[in-house]
Design a protein around this motif. Sequence first.
Motif, PDB file in Angstrom:
ATOM      1  N   GLY A 162       0.811  -1.216   0.000  1.00 29.22           N
ATOM      2  CA  GLY A 162       0.000   0.000   0.000  1.00 29.22           C
ATOM      3  C   GLY A 162       0.840   1.260   0.000  1.00 29.22           C
ATOM      4  O   GLY A 162       0.627   2.177  -0.806  1.00 29.22           O
ATOM      5  N   SER A 166       1.564   3.802  -3.275  1.00 33.57           N
ATOM      6  CA  SER A 166       1.073   5.171  -3.114  1.00 33.57           C
ATOM      7  C   SER A 166       2.204   6.199  -3.147  1.00 33.57           C
ATOM      8  O   SER A 166       2.018   7.332  -3.601  1.00 33.57           O
ATOM      9  CB  SER A 166       0.292   5.309  -1.799  1.00 33.57           C
ATOM     10  OG  SER A 166       1.124   4.996  -0.687  1.00 33.57           O
ATOM     11  N   THR A 167       3.389   5.819  -2.673  1.00 33.28           N
ATOM     12  CA  THR A 167       4.511   6.765  -2.647  1.00 33.28           C
ATOM     13  C   THR A 167       5.522   6.533  -3.757  1.00 33.28           C
ATOM     14  O   THR A 167       6.294   7.430  -4.089  1.00 33.28           O
ATOM     15  CB  THR A 167       5.262   6.659  -1.305  1.00 33.28           C
ATOM     16  OG1 THR A 167       5.816   5.331  -1.161  1.00 33.28           O
ATOM     17  CG2 THR A 167       4.315   6.934  -0.136  1.00 33.28           C
TER      18      THR A 167
END
Length: 260
Positions: A162, A166-167
């Motif tokens: 996750g 996302s980063t």
Amino acid sequence: MLAKFKKHLDKVFLFCPKTQKVLDFKEELLGVLMDRFSELTASGMSDEDAYGECIKSIDDYSETIRVLEKDKPAEMTRSQFSLIFTASLAYLFATLIVYFTASFASGKWGVTWITFILALVVYLIGIFVGVYVIAKRKSSYFVIRSVILILFGLVTTLIYLGISFSTEKWAFTWIIYLIGAFVWYITDIFFRIRHKVSVLRIFDGLTVTFLLTLATYFAASFISGRWDVTWILFLVGILVMLVIVFIGKWIKYRNNVEKK
């Protein structure tokens, strides 16, 4: 004294499944211990000595307890299997709906396949939670520990994916596994102590310190970029480990002196 005997028998039968056969024998043994205790105290023996003698007498039933530990729990019924199978199909169908909905809505078919990975992780977590509940009900200590370890691995992987997606900081996010290992080991220590399987050991302190030092070192290094300075954290970690060893040896020495 009844509560004291019950608490001790809980430890003796820790690895036995909680079948009716085991529960009946445990209750019968409790009655035997209480009768024996009454006889010994009536003859003039102190409560503490009588309790010790009763605990020693449990060795006479060690073979029976070992046999009970090997008792297999009842097999899964046909209705239970049907329920799990139906629920699994429903879950797969729901995952497909989410996947196609997200894919058509976003048009990012190269990314939405992650839906299946997340769904699989969630499904496995559900399975292992179920196994944990059953194992706890049957006092299967080693099964419970194994399930907790696997759950930590799955949750850590879920968090890792996750945060990474996302980063997009894949070069740094692997540190999450070090943090996960640290948290799991701390949890496992408390679990072992709570079930009175083992006490806090010097090895536990050293392992926790090493994992924490490693995670802190990489996190500080990536954040600050000062790799030429952050290595000092290992010196601090080594110092803490030496203190842990010293304290552990001192406590062990004091305990041996008190026993003598």
